[in-house]
Scaffold this motif. Structure first.
Motif, short mmCIF file in Angstrom:
data_model
loop_
_atom_site.label_atom_id
_atom_site.label_comp_id
_atom_site.label_asym_id
_atom_site.label_seq_id
_atom_site.Cartn_x
_atom_site.Cartn_y
_atom_site.Cartn_z
N TRP A 85 49.25 56.46 11.05
CA TRP A 85 49.68 57.31 9.95
C TRP A 85 48.53 57.62 9.00
O TRP A 85 47.86 56.72 8.49
N GLY A 86 48.28 58.90 8.80
CA GLY A 86 47.25 59.31 7.86
C GLY A 86 45.86 59.46 8.45
O GLY A 86 44.95 59.93 7.78
N VAL A 87 45.70 59.06 9.72
CA VAL A 87 44.39 59.23 10.37
C VAL A 87 44.24 60.70 10.76
O VAL A 87 45.10 61.23 11.47
N PRO A 88 43.19 61.37 10.32
CA PRO A 88 43.03 62.79 10.65
C PRO A 88 43.01 63.04 12.16
O PRO A 88 42.25 62.40 12.89
N GLU A 89 43.89 63.93 12.60
CA GLU A 89 43.99 64.30 14.02
C GLU A 89 43.45 65.71 14.17
O GLU A 89 43.84 66.61 13.43
N TYR A 90 42.56 65.90 15.14
CA TYR A 90 41.95 67.22 15.35
C TYR A 90 42.24 67.80 16.73
O TYR A 90 41.90 68.95 16.99
N ASP A 91 42.84 67.01 17.60
CA ASP A 91 43.14 67.49 18.94
C ASP A 91 44.36 68.43 18.88
O ASP A 91 45.42 68.02 18.41
N PRO A 92 44.22 69.69 19.32
CA PRO A 92 45.32 70.64 19.17
C PRO A 92 46.60 70.24 19.89
O PRO A 92 47.70 70.41 19.36
N LEU A 111 56.55 47.34 15.06
CA LEU A 111 56.30 48.70 15.55
C LEU A 111 56.00 49.64 14.39
O LEU A 111 55.03 50.42 14.43
N TYR A 112 56.79 49.55 13.35
CA TYR A 112 56.62 50.41 12.18
C TYR A 112 55.30 50.10 11.46
O TYR A 112 54.58 51.00 11.04
N ARG A 113 55.00 48.80 11.33
CA ARG A 113 53.76 48.40 10.65
C ARG A 113 52.54 48.84 11.46
O ARG A 113 51.55 49.31 10.90
N ALA A 114 52.61 48.72 12.78
CA ALA A 114 51.48 49.16 13.63
C ALA A 114 51.27 50.66 13.48
O ALA A 114 50.12 51.13 13.44
N TYR A 115 52.36 51.41 13.38
CA TYR A 115 52.25 52.86 13.19
C TYR A 115 51.52 53.15 11.88
O TYR A 115 50.62 54.00 11.81
N HIS A 116 51.90 52.43 10.83
CA HIS A 116 51.24 52.59 9.54
C HIS A 116 49.76 52.19 9.61
O HIS A 116 48.89 52.91 9.12
N HIS A 121 49.81 46.67 1.32
CA HIS A 121 50.14 47.79 2.19
C HIS A 121 51.25 48.67 1.60
O HIS A 121 52.01 48.23 0.74
N CYS A 122 51.30 49.91 2.07
CA CYS A 122 52.35 50.83 1.63
C CYS A 122 53.71 50.18 1.82
O CYS A 122 53.99 49.60 2.88
N ARG A 123 54.56 50.30 0.82
CA ARG A 123 55.82 49.57 0.83
C ARG A 123 56.79 50.05 1.90
O ARG A 123 57.75 49.34 2.21
N TRP A 124 56.58 51.24 2.45
CA TRP A 124 57.52 51.73 3.45
C TRP A 124 57.29 51.12 4.84
O TRP A 124 58.07 51.34 5.74
N GLU A 159 49.30 54.64 -0.38
CA GLU A 159 49.20 54.18 -1.76
C GLU A 159 47.76 53.74 -2.02
O GLU A 159 47.10 53.20 -1.12
N THR A 160 47.28 53.95 -3.21
CA THR A 160 45.88 53.65 -3.51
C THR A 160 45.55 52.17 -3.33
O THR A 160 44.41 51.82 -3.02
N ARG A 161 46.52 51.30 -3.48
CA ARG A 161 46.28 49.86 -3.31
C ARG A 161 46.23 49.46 -1.84
O ARG A 161 45.79 48.37 -1.51
N CYS A 162 46.70 50.36 -0.97
CA CYS A 162 46.75 50.07 0.47
C CYS A 162 45.35 50.19 1.07
O CYS A 162 44.66 51.20 0.85
N PRO A 163 44.90 49.21 1.85
CA PRO A 163 43.57 49.29 2.46
C PRO A 163 43.37 50.55 3.29
O PRO A 163 42.25 51.06 3.38
#
Length: 200
Positions: free
Chosen positions: A31-38, A22-27, A12-15, A186-190
């Motif tokens: 985090w990074g999931v495309p959001e389209y709702d205005p 809580l932080y890991r669940a956010y990741h 997983h991303c090192r951050w 990161e590319t190694r992150c699932p």
């Protein structure tokens, strides 16, 4: 001496450390999931603006209290805040008690509604800056992630022209990463591959 990481931690991303649920669940979930709702995009931009000068985890831990105080981040409600409502919010220790940031959020709600009144969809407008699709970067380490990019500078200027505040290029790049306009896992992150399944 290297870090004593579990096999999972080497992926997983090192951050996003596993010892902060809580932080890991956010990741792992957001985090990074495309959001389209205005409206959701507008909310995230406000939260990133509130982060200015602070760490994101500080905002994350206060997020539910902030959402509750700011009327669920419904722009139509926040745009109507008066001085009395601002004073009420400033008494809440669970939020970021910055008068400038609160005023900016009110103004940003009004800017959002102005766009809507002009027939501009906030989501379509934002995504037009990436050609309607996420930018998928190939980062091998979080240390290679830029603080801002020419595109975030362009979007920052465009937001300011629309009347938005607390939207400098660094804040905007963090926003773009969070809402999936840019895939900076990161590319190694699932999650680098997984979030691509959410693309329209």
């Amino acid at each position: 001496m290297g870090l004593n990481l579990s096999p999972d931690e080497t992926l997983h991303c090192r951050w996003a450390p596993a010892n902060d649920p809580l932080y890991r669940a956010y990741h792992d979930e957001e985090w990074g999931v495309p959001e389209y709702d205005p409206r959701a995009l507008w909310e995230k931009l406000q939260l990133d603006g509130m982060q200015a000068g602070l760490s994101w985890v500080t905002i994350l831990r206060k997020r539910e209290a902030i959402r509750e105080e700011f009327d669920g981040f419904v722009p139509e409600r926040v745009a109507r805040w008066d001085q009395e409502r601002i004073e009420k919010a400033l008494q809440n220790p669970g939020i970021i008690r910055s008068p400038k940031k609160i005023q900016a959020t009110i103004g940003n709600a009004q800017a959002y509604l102005d766009m809507m009144d002009a027939g501009e969809d906030f989501s379509d407008w934002l995504w037009s800056f990436t050609g309607g699709a996420p930018i998928v970067n190939q980062l091998d380490d979080v240390s290679n992630v830029p603080a801002k990019t020419p595109l975030s500078e362009e979007l920052s200027k465009a937001l300011k022209k629309k009347g938005f505040k607390f939207c400098g290029p660094v804040i905007v790049y963090a926003f773009m990463q969070a809402v999936g306009m840019v895939n900076d896992h990161e590319t190694r992150c699932p999650r680098h591959k997984e979030v691509q399944e959410f693309y329209k």
